[in-house]
Design a protein around this motif. Structure first.
Motif, mmCIF file in Angstrom:
data_model
loop_
_atom_site.group_PDB
_atom_site.id
_atom_site.type_symbol
_atom_site.label_atom_id
_atom_site.label_comp_id
_atom_site.label_asym_id
_atom_site.label_seq_id
_atom_site.Cartn_x
_atom_site.Cartn_y
_atom_site.Cartn_z
ATOM 1 N N LEU A 263 0.826 -1.199 0.000
ATOM 2 C CA LEU A 263 0.000 0.000 0.000
ATOM 3 C C LEU A 263 0.869 1.261 0.000
ATOM 4 N N CYS A 264 1.923 1.248 0.783
ATOM 5 C CA CYS A 264 2.840 2.400 0.823
ATOM 6 C C CYS A 264 3.518 2.608 -0.529
ATOM 7 N N ARG A 265 3.902 1.522 -1.180
ATOM 8 C CA ARG A 265 4.504 1.633 -2.516
ATOM 9 C C ARG A 265 3.522 2.225 -3.513
ATOM 10 N N GLN A 266 2.248 1.814 -3.422
ATOM 11 C CA GLN A 266 1.228 2.342 -4.332
ATOM 12 C C GLN A 266 1.027 3.832 -4.127
ATOM 13 N N VAL A 267 1.000 4.273 -2.864
ATOM 14 C CA VAL A 267 0.858 5.704 -2.579
ATOM 15 C C VAL A 267 2.015 6.467 -3.228
ATOM 16 N N GLY A 268 3.241 5.970 -3.020
ATOM 17 C CA GLY A 268 4.419 6.619 -3.610
ATOM 18 C C GLY A 268 4.396 6.612 -5.123
ATOM 19 N N LEU A 269 3.961 5.505 -5.691
ATOM 20 C CA LEU A 269 3.902 5.387 -7.151
ATOM 21 C C LEU A 269 2.927 6.410 -7.741
ATOM 22 N N HIS A 270 1.743 6.531 -7.146
ATOM 23 C CA HIS A 270 0.753 7.479 -7.672
ATOM 24 C C HIS A 270 1.219 8.922 -7.479
ATOM 25 N N ALA A 271 1.895 9.193 -6.362
ATOM 26 C CA ALA A 271 2.420 10.553 -6.150
ATOM 27 C C ALA A 271 3.491 10.867 -7.189
ATOM 28 N N THR A 272 4.353 9.914 -7.468
ATOM 29 C CA THR A 272 5.402 10.103 -8.469
ATOM 30 C C THR A 272 4.806 10.283 -9.858
ATOM 31 N N ASN A 273 3.825 9.451 -10.197
ATOM 32 C CA ASN A 273 3.169 9.563 -11.508
ATOM 33 C C ASN A 273 2.453 10.902 -11.661
ATOM 34 N N CYS A 274 1.866 11.383 -10.577
ATOM 35 C CA CYS A 274 1.196 12.682 -10.613
ATOM 36 C C CYS A 274 2.214 13.788 -10.876
ATOM 37 N N PHE B 238 -4.052 8.637 -6.155
ATOM 38 C CA PHE B 238 -3.240 8.927 -4.976
ATOM 39 C C PHE B 238 -4.128 9.109 -3.746
ATOM 40 N N LEU B 239 -5.171 9.943 -3.883
ATOM 41 C CA LEU B 239 -6.057 10.189 -2.746
ATOM 42 C C LEU B 239 -6.811 8.935 -2.331
ATOM 43 N N GLN B 240 -7.229 8.140 -3.303
ATOM 44 C CA GLN B 240 -7.940 6.906 -3.009
ATOM 45 C C GLN B 240 -7.031 5.928 -2.257
ATOM 46 N N THR B 241 -5.803 5.782 -2.690
ATOM 47 C CA THR B 241 -4.857 4.875 -2.038
ATOM 48 C C THR B 241 -4.439 5.418 -0.680
ATOM 49 N N LEU B 242 -4.270 6.727 -0.591
ATOM 50 C CA LEU B 242 -3.936 7.345 0.689
ATOM 51 C C LEU B 242 -5.053 7.101 1.702
ATOM 52 N N HIS B 243 -6.289 7.172 1.250
ATOM 53 C CA HIS B 243 -7.427 6.896 2.121
ATOM 54 C C HIS B 243 -7.372 5.457 2.644
ATOM 55 N N ASP C 30 -5.908 3.232 11.135
ATOM 56 C CA ASP C 30 -6.954 3.794 12.002
ATOM 57 C C ASP C 30 -6.854 5.314 12.140
ATOM 58 N N VAL C 31 -6.552 5.978 11.037
ATOM 59 C CA VAL C 31 -6.502 7.442 11.010
ATOM 60 C C VAL C 31 -7.848 7.938 10.497
ATOM 61 N N ASN C 32 -8.434 8.855 11.244
ATOM 62 C CA ASN C 32 -9.718 9.418 10.842
ATOM 63 C C ASN C 32 -9.469 10.451 9.740
ATOM 64 N N PRO C 33 -10.026 10.245 8.544
ATOM 65 C CA PRO C 33 -9.804 11.196 7.448
ATOM 66 C C PRO C 33 -10.240 12.613 7.801
ATOM 67 N N ALA C 34 -11.257 12.758 8.640
ATOM 68 C CA ALA C 34 -11.711 14.091 9.031
ATOM 69 C C ALA C 34 -10.605 14.848 9.754
ATOM 70 N N GLU C 35 -9.798 14.157 10.539
ATOM 71 C CA GLU C 35 -8.689 14.806 11.229
ATOM 72 C C GLU C 35 -7.652 15.331 10.234
ATOM 73 N N VAL C 36 -7.394 14.563 9.182
ATOM 74 C CA VAL C 36 -6.427 14.986 8.163
ATOM 75 C C VAL C 36 -6.949 16.212 7.426
ATOM 76 N N HIS D 200 -6.182 11.975 -13.166
ATOM 77 C CA HIS D 200 -6.302 10.531 -12.933
ATOM 78 C C HIS D 200 -5.390 10.075 -11.793
ATOM 79 N N GLU D 201 -4.128 10.458 -11.838
ATOM 80 C CA GLU D 201 -3.177 10.022 -10.807
ATOM 81 C C GLU D 201 -3.458 10.676 -9.456
ATOM 82 N N SER D 202 -3.942 11.908 -9.464
ATOM 83 C CA SER D 202 -4.302 12.558 -8.207
ATOM 84 C C SER D 202 -5.438 11.818 -7.523
ATOM 85 N N ALA D 203 -6.414 11.418 -8.313
ATOM 86 C CA ALA D 203 -7.539 10.662 -7.753
ATOM 87 C C ALA D 203 -7.068 9.316 -7.203
#
Length: 116
Positions: free
Chosen positions: A26-37, A56-61, A68-74, A51-54
């Protein structure tokens, strides 16, 4: 002999828990989408940025959920940082500035554009 005693007396720092394979993936996917963006931005490929921003945000979520991080806090933290940045910009450019000797005086000057 002293080295052996020293090694026996000193405690090792606690080892961090091993990350699961799924979490590493999952961490690799987040990095990959950020790099592609970023690459799409450099190449000025608007549709790929979207496309890559979406992705990235989906994988980050998903990463937040796994930790167990509440997205509302972020989002609240991000909003707080944006509001502080806007306040700093207003302080840097007050509407009531007066000219002295032909120069606009700034009572306080922000020298960075980085968010706090």
């Amino acid at each position: 002999m002293q080295r052996i005693i020293h090694l026996m007396v000193t405690s090792l720092p606690p080892a961090s828990p091993p990350a699961s394979v799924a979490l590493k993936r999952l961490c690799r996917q987040v990095g990959l989408h950020a790099t592609n963006c970023t690459a799409a931005f450099i190449d000025d490929r608007q549709q790929d940025i979207v496309h890559e921003s979406a992705l990235f945000l989906q994988t980050l979520h998903k990463l937040w959920e796994s930790q167990d991080v509440n997205p509302a806090e972020v989002w609240t933290e991000l909003l707080r940082r944006l509001e502080v940045a806007e306040l700093l910009m207003k302080l840097n450019q007050p509407p009531h500035r007066k000219k002295r000797n032909g120069k606009v005086m700034r009572p306080w000057r922000v020298t960075t554009s980085k968010l706090p």
